[in-house]
Design an enzyme around this catalytic site. Sequence first.
Site, PDB file in Angstrom:
ATOM      1  N   ASP A  33       0.818  -1.219   0.000  1.00  0.00           N
ATOM      2  CA  ASP A  33       0.000   0.000   0.000  1.00  0.00           C
ATOM      3  C   ASP A  33       0.847   1.263   0.000  1.00  0.00           C
ATOM      4  O   ASP A  33       2.062   1.228   0.213  1.00  0.00           O
ATOM      5  CB  ASP A  33      -0.969  -0.011   1.201  1.00  0.00           C
ATOM      6  CG  ASP A  33      -0.325  -0.542   2.480  1.00  0.00           C
ATOM      7  OD1 ASP A  33       0.912  -0.515   2.578  1.00  0.00           O
ATOM      8  OD2 ASP A  33      -1.064  -0.986   3.363  1.00  0.00           O
ATOM      9  N   ASN A  53      -7.752  -3.144  14.125  1.00  0.00           N
ATOM     10  CA  ASN A  53      -9.137  -3.451  13.739  1.00  0.00           C
ATOM     11  C   ASN A  53      -9.207  -4.653  12.788  1.00  0.00           C
ATOM     12  O   ASN A  53     -10.242  -4.932  12.206  1.00  0.00           O
ATOM     13  CB  ASN A  53      -9.806  -2.224  13.110  1.00  0.00           C
ATOM     14  CG  ASN A  53      -9.092  -1.747  11.846  1.00  0.00           C
ATOM     15  OD1 ASN A  53      -8.167  -2.413  11.360  1.00  0.00           O
ATOM     16  ND2 ASN A  53      -9.524  -0.617  11.325  1.00  0.00           N
ATOM     17  N   HIS A 100      -7.336  -5.037  10.030  1.00  0.00           N
ATOM     18  CA  HIS A 100      -7.016  -4.775   8.625  1.00  0.00           C
ATOM     19  C   HIS A 100      -5.696  -5.436   8.220  1.00  0.00           C
ATOM     20  O   HIS A 100      -4.806  -5.640   9.036  1.00  0.00           O
ATOM     21  CB  HIS A 100      -7.049  -3.276   8.286  1.00  0.00           C
ATOM     22  CG  HIS A 100      -5.906  -2.445   8.785  1.00  0.00           C
ATOM     23  ND1 HIS A 100      -6.057  -1.137   9.158  1.00  0.00           N
ATOM     24  CD2 HIS A 100      -4.599  -2.713   8.967  1.00  0.00           C
ATOM     25  CE1 HIS A 100      -4.882  -0.649   9.524  1.00  0.00           C
ATOM     26  NE2 HIS A 100      -3.979  -1.596   9.422  1.00  0.00           N
ATOM     27  N   GLU A 103      -9.853  -2.296   5.157  1.00  0.00           N
ATOM     28  CA  GLU A 103     -10.495  -1.996   6.425  1.00  0.00           C
ATOM     29  C   GLU A 103     -11.754  -2.844   6.611  1.00  0.00           C
ATOM     30  O   GLU A 103     -12.368  -3.278   5.632  1.00  0.00           O
ATOM     31  CB  GLU A 103     -10.884  -0.507   6.450  1.00  0.00           C
ATOM     32  CG  GLU A 103      -9.711   0.450   6.263  1.00  0.00           C
ATOM     33  CD  GLU A 103      -8.908   0.677   7.542  1.00  0.00           C
ATOM     34  OE1 GLU A 103      -8.918  -0.199   8.419  1.00  0.00           O
ATOM     35  OE2 GLU A 103      -8.264   1.726   7.639  1.00  0.00           O
TER      36      GLU A 103
HETATM   37  C1  F6R Z   1       1.433  -1.481   6.180  1.00  0.00           C
HETATM   38  C2  F6R Z   1       0.142  -2.138   6.261  1.00  0.00           C
HETATM   39  C3  F6R Z   1      -0.657  -2.193   7.499  1.00  0.00           C
HETATM   40  C4  F6R Z   1       0.160  -2.503   8.757  1.00  0.00           C
HETATM   41  C5  F6R Z   1      -0.725  -2.540   9.998  1.00  0.00           C
HETATM   42  C6  F6R Z   1       0.087  -2.768  11.263  1.00  0.00           C
HETATM   43  O1  F6R Z   1       1.968  -1.602   4.868  1.00  0.00           O
HETATM   44  O2  F6R Z   1      -0.284  -2.623   5.266  1.00  0.00           O
HETATM   45  O3  F6R Z   1      -1.668  -3.161   7.356  1.00  0.00           O
HETATM   46  O4  F6R Z   1       0.797  -3.744   8.589  1.00  0.00           O
HETATM   47  O5  F6R Z   1      -1.403  -1.329  10.112  1.00  0.00           O
HETATM   48  O6  F6R Z   1       0.914  -1.661  11.470  1.00  0.00           O
HETATM   49  P1  F6R Z   1       2.065  -1.674  12.570  1.00  0.00           P
HETATM   50  O7  F6R Z   1       3.069  -2.674  12.121  1.00  0.00           O
HETATM   51  O8  F6R Z   1       2.625  -0.274  12.533  1.00  0.00           O
HETATM   52  O9  F6R Z   1       1.424  -2.040  13.867  1.00  0.00           O
END
Ligand code: F6R
Length: 242
Positions: free
Chosen positions: A67, A135, A137, A142
């Site tokens: 992303d 959440n 994701h 989401e």
């Molecule tokens: C990042 C991504 C997100 C993160 C998720 C966890 O490229 O796709 O899904 O993996 O938000 O984020 P952290 O590792 O910062 O807790």
Amino acid sequence: MDIKLFETTQELDAYAAALIVSAVRGNPEAVLGLATGSTPIGIYAKMIDMHRSEHISFKRATTFNLDEYVGLRSSNDQSYAYYMNQHLFAHIDIPSEQTHLPNGMAEDLPAECERYDRMLQEQPIDIQLLGLGHNGHIGFNEPGDKLSGGTHVVELKEETREANARFFASMDEVPEYAVTMGVGSILKANNILLVVRGADKADIVKQALTGPITTDVPASLLQTHPRVTVLLDREAGRKLAQ
Ligand code: F6R
């Protein structure tokens, strides 16, 4: 699902890095699916160590990131392109033209999503690294009534913007939109490596791995994939046995 618990961050990082690197050892032209956020930082550091000390070469590998925020240039230190250079690409021998992230600055975002999907179709991912949002994701898919299969533009949930605000000077600077690979594209990866750390994710880990498969917890769809390895620290895994 193959679920492994680790006592220390170092052990978890080393194990995850070894799995990713073994894909490249097995096939120098491996296609790696990569993630950003706080979870992979130690894994990338370990991959850089292995590149230096064990002469692992990424010269013929290709990467696709999950992303990118909409509206941030790659020179912006909060963009995921910047993060990837800072934490991995600048320190290994991968040619930059073999590293791909969605272009969140594209004028025609739907066309950019199609372009990304075409590349993913031509070069299927051998191993996809994933973190997990509080959440549920994965990527920026989401929770909601429906999930998109392919790469698409997503409006970020307030809770996701708040979780990511720690990287920005203020909440106002956190972008409202992102481009993300869809759950369908993620599930097409040959192998998936989900890494989760911290007590604050223990509940969502339990829901995602053992709860019903539902669009309310996008990561629960990983239960449908035949080759998922889940690496957890003790804290993130502590509710699993309960
Ligand atoms: C990042 C991504 C997100 C993160 C998720 C966890 O490229 O796709 O899904 O993996 O938000 O984020 P952290 O590792 O910062 O807790």
